[in-house]
Design a protein around this motif. Structure first.
Motif, mmCIF file in Angstrom:
data_model
loop_
_atom_site.group_PDB
_atom_site.id
_atom_site.type_symbol
_atom_site.label_atom_id
_atom_site.label_comp_id
_atom_site.label_asym_id
_atom_site.label_seq_id
_atom_site.Cartn_x
_atom_site.Cartn_y
_atom_site.Cartn_z
ATOM 1 N N GLY A 1 25.315 38.917 40.004
ATOM 2 C CA GLY A 1 26.403 38.443 40.843
ATOM 3 C C GLY A 1 27.746 38.371 40.152
ATOM 4 N N LEU A 2 27.901 39.088 39.020
ATOM 5 C CA LEU A 2 29.144 39.070 38.248
ATOM 6 C C LEU A 2 29.673 40.496 38.130
ATOM 7 N N ALA A 3 30.953 40.661 38.391
ATOM 8 C CA ALA A 3 31.518 42.012 38.434
ATOM 9 C C ALA A 3 32.724 42.133 37.507
ATOM 10 N N HIS A 4 33.114 43.356 37.291
ATOM 11 C CA HIS A 4 34.194 43.732 36.387
ATOM 12 C C HIS A 4 35.561 43.491 37.028
ATOM 13 N N THR A 5 36.546 43.256 36.187
ATOM 14 C CA THR A 5 37.930 43.132 36.638
ATOM 15 C C THR A 5 38.793 44.103 35.858
ATOM 16 N N PRO B 1 36.495 51.214 44.275
ATOM 17 C CA PRO B 1 37.014 49.847 44.432
ATOM 18 C C PRO B 1 36.916 49.036 43.152
ATOM 19 N N ARG B 2 37.762 48.015 43.049
ATOM 20 C CA ARG B 2 37.824 47.182 41.850
ATOM 21 C C ARG B 2 38.492 45.862 42.155
ATOM 22 N N SER C 1 41.446 38.802 42.508
ATOM 23 C CA SER C 1 40.411 37.765 42.417
ATOM 24 C C SER C 1 40.385 37.200 41.005
ATOM 25 N N CYS C 2 40.109 35.905 40.907
ATOM 26 C CA CYS C 2 39.864 35.274 39.616
ATOM 27 C C CYS C 2 38.397 34.892 39.474
ATOM 28 N N ASP C 3 37.574 35.349 40.384
ATOM 29 C CA ASP C 3 36.135 35.068 40.334
ATOM 30 C C ASP C 3 35.436 36.281 40.940
ATOM 31 N N PHE D 1 35.270 39.662 33.102
ATOM 32 C CA PHE D 1 34.733 40.844 32.427
ATOM 33 C C PHE D 1 35.830 41.896 32.546
ATOM 34 N N LEU D 2 36.710 41.933 31.547
ATOM 35 C CA LEU D 2 37.950 42.699 31.622
ATOM 36 C C LEU D 2 37.831 44.030 30.883
ATOM 37 N N THR D 3 38.077 45.098 31.581
ATOM 38 C CA THR D 3 38.236 46.419 30.992
ATOM 39 C C THR D 3 38.757 47.347 32.069
ATOM 40 N N ASP D 4 39.390 48.435 31.649
ATOM 41 C CA ASP D 4 39.853 49.423 32.627
ATOM 42 C C ASP D 4 39.357 50.821 32.274
#
Length: 549
Positions: A387-391, A289-290, A311-313, A268-271
């Motif tokens: 259980g899924l977070a942003h990157t 944190p990120r 992290s890749c997960d 889940f990619l965004t900045d």
């Protein structure tokens, strides 16, 4: 005059200057706010701008130098005449939401997006939806209905109608693509069927709570492709570009961002985030944190000081540093992430691996029950609870303050400035821009003009700033015209075509292309200045009145 706008009628080009409150303009022209009217389009059709049909035609340019040279989006080749899809681009898919008053924004992007699959979720039904679906089929589009749901949000003068539609779109898009023929051994097809069945079985409750969205989801999850298109829509995808109907995507930046990333991982990619739990929604602070990609080179970076975890997960626990923190400043626990949400207008890049772990059947109850009901925030929070977070891609670690998603903060002036920085203006174009050939005060962080243009992933042109959706659509067409023309000039230069035995002809063509880019840059800069010319009063932007045409 630009090819995408050449067909506009003369009477449509008269200057129009109007003043509007930014807040009220947001309510009029947001993709998630529409005046409640008949969803079969019977009342809305009359509200479409008079030149919408002309613009839709103009937004699909004839094959020009870029197309002839094979310099289309992300180096793509040709589209299938039956489906409008590019077989070389099936790893990508777009998902967005809109309403009938803004359908022309979708059409304005066709010239740039040619051949990449697009799923559009709108509030109309009946003949209006059928007509859009039939037209869109030739442009590799599927149009589906998801109804409005009225939600009162503090600080907005009237209810928002499209928030649940926006939050649901990527999960339903994935379900549609999986139902289109993806191997059910990975559980996707079964999950989609369960989602549809669950929505149907709970339809009486759903109808009471939000106007039958459960029924609409069940119906939309039933594939309706024409016989000649089933192969295209059943092909697996890897990456989904998810944003508003006024989110512009730049495929060169998308391809650069995902290079080396495994789409089977949950990305889940965004900045571009909001980090405040108070009204106003401040941008993400450095102390929040990120996760950053595990492929990010840490050389020269202090990830601990920058509150970044490779992290890749990415999971909520990983973001929170391996332990929960319920401090008042930046809460970080299983129910409450340290960020309010991502900026939906800036968009997000989602992997198929993420959406496989977040099936519609699991996500829909959370989206329905989420208390905030801004669609991008509901999407963000419900993924977190699953259980899924942003990157964060990590670009800002080396370029403080810079972004990849909405890198220019929607500024056509900044876009013009960066083009100028990478391709200096001369002659009449320089005179129009200023004595020094530059655009003052429109800089951007992140490196040279070429570096930023090549790396930026998206731009939120912010339809709320424009006087009408027709003005927004024209601006979208112009931005893409500039970006694609700039890409062509850069690729010509990189290929060294001017030094070939046919240098004279190639040089002439390159000079003409360069002049086209320079002229477009000046015109987009002028558009930005229009919004700054009022005497202390915000002006909505009208492309007719911006001296662009």
């Amino acid at each position: 005059m630009e090819p995408r706008l050449a067909a506009l009628k003369a009477e449509d080009l008269q200057p129009v200057l109007r003043h509007a409150s930014p807040r009220l303009s947001l309510m009029r022209h947001s993709s998630r706010t529409a005046t409640p009217r008949a969803q079969d389009g019977s009342e809305l059709i009359a509200a479409q701008p008079a030149d919408a049909e002309v613009l839709a035609t103009a937004a699909v340019p004839a094959a020009g130098p870029a197309a002839a040279a094979g310099l289309g989006v992300a180096g793509r080749h040709s589209t299938d005449p039956l489906t409008g899809c590019d077989p070389a681009s099936l790893e990508y898919v777009f998902a967005t939401t809109t309403n009938l008053e803004r359908h022309n924004l979708i059409k304005a992007s066709r010239g740039h997006r040619q051949g990449v699959r697009l799923l559009v979720f709108t509030n109309v039904t009946g003949d209006a939806l059928a007509a859009e679906a039939a037209e869109g089929a030739a442009h590799c589009e599927q149009w589906r209905h998801l109804p409005d749901r009225s939600v009162d949000i503090e600080g907005f003068p009237r209810p928002l109608l499209g928030e649940l539609r926006y939050a649901t779109a990527p999960f339903l898009a994935h379900a549609l693509l999986s139902n289109g023929g993806e191997d059910s051994s990975d559980g996707d097809a079964a999950g989609t069927a369960a989602a549809a069945a669950g929505a149907t079985s709970a339809d009486s409750t759903a109808a009471r709570k939000f106007g039958g969205t459960g029924r609409a989801i069940a119906q939309a999850a039933t594939p309706k492709q024409e016989s000649g298109q089933q192969g295209v829509w059943s092909a697996p995808y890897k990456w989904m570009m998810y944003g508003d109907d006024d989110t512009l995507w730049f495929m060169g930046g998308v391809a650069a961002l995902i290079a080396g990333l495994d789409a089977e991982k949950p990305w889940f990619l965004t900045d571009n985030f909001y980090s405040s739990y108070t009204p106003g929604f401040e941008p993400r602070k450095a102390a929040v944190p990120r996760c950053v990609p595990c492929t990010l080179d840490p050389a020269g970076l202090d990830l601990t000081a920058q509150h970044a975890v490779r992290s890749c997960d990415c999971t909520p626990l990983a973001v929170c540093g391996g332990g929960w923190n319920r401090s008042a400043g930046y809460p970080c626990d299983p129910e409450r992430p340290p960020l309010e949400g991502h900026h939906g207008g800036a968009g997000a890049l989602l992997s198929v691996g993420l959406l496989r772990r977040a099936p519609l059947a699991v996500m829909h109850p959370c989206l329905d029950a989420h208390p905030k009901w801004l669609g991008d925030h509901a999407f963000f929070h419900c993924l977190w609870r699953a259980g899924l977070a942003h990157t964060d891609p990590g670009y800002s670690l080396r370029h403080p303050g810079a972004l990849l998603f909405d890198a220019l903060q929607g500024s056509t002036g900044r876009l013009a400035h960066l083009v100028n920085a990478s391709l200096p203006l001369t002659g009449a174009a320089a005179a129009a821009a200023g004595a020094d050939g530059g655009f003052p005060g429109q800089g951007a962080r992140g490196g040279s003009g070429a570096d930023v243009l090549q790396s930026m992933v998206s731009m939120h042109i912010a339809g709320s700033r424009f006087c009408s959706s027709a003005d927004t659509a024209r601006a979208i067409a112009l931005v893409y015209e500039l970006y694609d023309a700039w890409q062509e000039v850069r690729q010509r230069a990189d290929s060294g075509s001017a030094s070939t035995p046919r240098a004279a002809g190639a040089g002439s063509a390159a000079a003409a292309a360069g002049q086209h880019v320079r002229a477009l840059a000046v015109r987009l800069w002028q558009l930005q200045q229009q919004g700054q010319s009022g005497q202390g009063q915000s002006e909505c932007l009208s492309v007719e009145g911006s001296q662009l045409l």
